[in-house]
Scaffold this motif. Structure first.
Motif, PDB file in Angstrom:
ATOM      1  N   ALA A  56    -141.588  -3.271-134.210  1.00 20.92           N
ATOM      2  CA  ALA A  56    -140.679  -3.947-134.798  1.00 20.92           C
ATOM      3  C   ALA A  56    -140.639  -4.933-135.788  1.00 20.92           C
ATOM      4  CB  ALA A  56    -139.476  -4.565-133.613  1.00 20.92           C
ATOM      5  N   ILE A  57    -141.673  -5.662-135.731  1.00 26.57           N
ATOM      6  CA  ILE A  57    -142.134  -6.440-136.630  1.00 26.57           C
ATOM      7  C   ILE A  57    -142.506  -5.894-138.101  1.00 26.57           C
ATOM      8  CG2 ILE A  57    -143.465  -8.471-137.143  1.00 26.57           C
ATOM      9  CD1 ILE A  57    -143.538  -9.524-134.306  1.00 26.57           C
ATOM     10  N   VAL A  58    -143.342  -4.876-137.845  1.00 28.68           N
ATOM     11  CA  VAL A  58    -143.788  -4.264-138.968  1.00 28.68           C
ATOM     12  C   VAL A  58    -142.641  -3.567-139.797  1.00 28.68           C
ATOM     13  CG1 VAL A  58    -145.352  -2.480-139.621  1.00 28.68           C
ATOM     14  CG2 VAL A  58    -146.343  -4.277-137.961  1.00 28.68           C
ATOM     15  N   ALA A  59    -141.882  -2.894-138.746  1.00 31.06           N
ATOM     16  CA  ALA A  59    -140.860  -2.100-139.386  1.00 31.06           C
ATOM     17  C   ALA A  59    -139.806  -2.920-140.258  1.00 31.06           C
ATOM     18  CB  ALA A  59    -140.233  -1.306-138.231  1.00 31.06           C
ATOM     19  N   THR A  60    -139.753  -4.074-139.712  1.00 33.34           N
ATOM     20  CA  THR A  60    -138.849  -5.084-140.341  1.00 33.34           C
ATOM     21  C   THR A  60    -139.256  -5.329-141.827  1.00 33.34           C
ATOM     22  OG1 THR A  60    -137.618  -5.937-138.316  1.00 33.34           O
ATOM     23  CG2 THR A  60    -137.632  -7.139-140.093  1.00 33.34           C
ATOM     24  N   ALA A  61    -140.635  -5.559-141.774  1.00 31.33           N
ATOM     25  CA  ALA A  61    -141.363  -6.059-142.930  1.00 31.33           C
ATOM     26  C   ALA A  61    -141.331  -4.955-143.957  1.00 31.33           C
ATOM     27  CB  ALA A  61    -142.857  -6.438-142.775  1.00 31.33           C
ATOM     28  N   PHE A  62    -141.508  -3.557-143.497  1.00 30.88           N
ATOM     29  CA  PHE A  62    -141.353  -2.742-144.491  1.00 30.88           C
ATOM     30  C   PHE A  62    -140.033  -2.338-145.191  1.00 30.88           C
ATOM     31  CE2 PHE A  62    -145.208  -0.971-142.916  1.00 30.88           C
ATOM     32  CZ  PHE A  62    -146.036  -0.574-144.101  1.00 30.88           C
ATOM     33  N   GLU A  63    -139.026  -3.128-144.697  1.00 35.80           N
ATOM     34  CA  GLU A  63    -137.485  -2.796-145.036  1.00 35.80           C
ATOM     35  C   GLU A  63    -137.207  -3.895-146.014  1.00 35.80           C
ATOM     36  OE1 GLU A  63    -134.954  -0.601-144.585  1.00 35.80           O
ATOM     37  OE2 GLU A  63    -136.675   0.473-143.799  1.00 35.80           O
ATOM     38  N   VAL A  64    -137.944  -4.902-146.266  1.00 34.91           N
ATOM     39  CA  VAL A  64    -137.863  -5.888-147.100  1.00 34.91           C
ATOM     40  C   VAL A  64    -138.152  -5.376-148.671  1.00 34.91           C
ATOM     41  CG1 VAL A  64    -138.926  -8.030-148.230  1.00 34.91           C
ATOM     42  CG2 VAL A  64    -138.752  -7.748-145.677  1.00 34.91           C
ATOM     43  N   GLN A  65    -137.102  -5.822-149.309  1.00 37.59           N
ATOM     44  CA  GLN A  65    -136.762  -5.207-150.668  1.00 37.59           C
ATOM     45  C   GLN A  65    -137.128  -6.303-151.739  1.00 37.59           C
ATOM     46  OE1 GLN A  65    -133.144  -3.111-151.374  1.00 37.59           O
ATOM     47  NE2 GLN A  65    -133.499  -1.677-149.729  1.00 37.59           N
ATOM     48  N   ALA A  66    -138.203  -6.110-152.459  1.00 37.15           N
ATOM     49  CA  ALA A  66    -138.529  -7.353-153.352  1.00 37.15           C
ATOM     50  C   ALA A  66    -137.552  -7.452-154.289  1.00 37.15           C
ATOM     51  CB  ALA A  66    -140.050  -7.208-153.916  1.00 37.15           C
ATOM     52  N   THR A  67    -136.969  -6.435-154.937  1.00 45.31           N
ATOM     53  CA  THR A  67    -136.178  -6.704-156.043  1.00 45.31           C
ATOM     54  C   THR A  67    -134.647  -7.431-155.443  1.00 45.31           C
ATOM     55  OG1 THR A  67    -134.895  -4.628-155.302  1.00 45.31           O
ATOM     56  CG2 THR A  67    -136.500  -4.414-156.799  1.00 45.31           C
ATOM     57  N   LYS A 112    -133.357 -11.689-156.522  1.00 44.88           N
ATOM     58  CA  LYS A 112    -132.162 -12.151-157.245  1.00 44.88           C
ATOM     59  C   LYS A 112    -131.827 -13.497-156.784  1.00 44.88           C
ATOM     60  CE  LYS A 112    -130.264  -7.392-157.417  1.00 44.88           C
ATOM     61  NZ  LYS A 112    -129.313  -6.368-156.834  1.00 44.88           N
ATOM     62  N   ALA A 113    -132.355 -13.946-155.785  1.00 41.61           N
ATOM     63  CA  ALA A 113    -132.017 -15.220-155.143  1.00 41.61           C
ATOM     64  C   ALA A 113    -132.724 -16.446-156.106  1.00 41.61           C
ATOM     65  CB  ALA A 113    -132.508 -15.449-153.665  1.00 41.61           C
ATOM     66  N   GLY A 114    -133.914 -15.720-156.632  1.00 43.37           N
ATOM     67  CA  GLY A 114    -134.436 -17.005-157.947  1.00 43.37           C
ATOM     68  C   GLY A 114    -135.462 -18.113-156.939  1.00 43.37           C
ATOM     69  N   LEU A 115    -135.670 -19.010-157.863  1.00 39.91           N
ATOM     70  CA  LEU A 115    -136.356 -20.260-157.410  1.00 39.91           C
ATOM     71  C   LEU A 115    -135.768 -20.854-156.102  1.00 39.91           C
ATOM     72  CD1 LEU A 115    -138.680 -22.087-157.590  1.00 39.91           C
ATOM     73  CD2 LEU A 115    -137.286 -23.501-159.313  1.00 39.91           C
ATOM     74  N   ILE A 116    -134.257 -20.734-156.104  1.00 41.41           N
ATOM     75  CA  ILE A 116    -133.580 -21.731-154.815  1.00 41.41           C
ATOM     76  C   ILE A 116    -133.891 -20.523-153.594  1.00 41.41           C
ATOM     77  CG2 ILE A 116    -131.359 -20.533-155.320  1.00 41.41           C
ATOM     78  CD1 ILE A 116    -131.976 -23.900-154.215  1.00 41.41           C
TER      79      ILE A 116
END
Length: 202
Positions: free
Chosen positions: A88-99, A103-107
């Motif tokens: 589940a941890i690995v599957a969650t990590a693969f769902e992270v979208q860098a784009t 958008k959140a920027g430095l903050i």
């Protein structure tokens, strides 16, 4: 008839566990909508139900695995074990979208770092206050304060005892429940009205 059904459920423990958890989640979502009008997330209610069921299972059997000590629900022990947890941890990590993260920027980066470091410091400090002053225990409980999944993973990796890992899970669960219950109440006051602010807060 029931004996036949029970035997089938016991022999297919993992499938039974998935079905049971699905029913609990469905009930939690319904309770969230009907009783709290969505203010308390269904997952928070599901966590509470899970804790109660674990206590009931342990009390009835005198065991140490909660509901999984009952033969009918033995598959929950496998479902909640290390293998599927890590999956589940690995599957969650693969769902992270860098784009989306960009958008959140430095903050957003600062919020991510603070959201990881500060809970760890608080958790480790509380461990020290309550007498768990060795590095392994402080690290495990501190990791649990970050999230209840990271606690046992860290503890297993560095050789923490089962009671310390249980404390790390409890620490993370308490934090998760408080956040899920408190966020809807304080969302307007904190300005959580757009995806960026929500990501920073998360």
């Amino acid at each position: 008839m029931w004996d036949l059904i029970e035997k089938g459920l016991e022999h297919n423990g993992l499938i039974t566990a998935f079905a049971f958890v699905g029913v609990v989640m469905w009930m939690s979502v319904v309770l969230s909508k009907r009783l709290t009008f969505g203010r308390i997330h269904g997952s928070a209610i599901a966590i509470v139900i899970g804790l109660v069921l674990a206590w009931v299972g342990g009390t009835l059997t005198g065991g140490q695995k909660g509901l999984a000590d009952l033969a009918l629900f033995s598959g929950i022990g496998l479902m909640g074990g290390a293998m599927l947890r890590d999956f589940a941890i690995v599957a969650t990590a693969f769902e992270v979208q860098a784009t989306e993260a960009r958008k959140a920027g430095l903050i957003g980066v600062i919020a991510l770092l603070l959201g990881t470091v500060l809970p760890f410091i608080v958790g480790a400090s509380m461990a020290w206050v309550f007498g768990y002053r060795d590095a392994v225990s402080m690290t495990t409980i501190g990791a649990g304060a970050v999230t209840y999944i990271v606690g046992p993973v860290t503890g297993a990796a560095i050789g923490a005892t089962s009671d310390v890992m249980a404390l790390s899970i409890a620490t993370g669960l308490i934090k998760a429940i408080l956040v899920m219950v408190g966020t809807p109440v304080a969302a307007r006051w904190m300005g959580l009205d757009n995806p960026r602010s929500a990501m920073v807060f998360g």
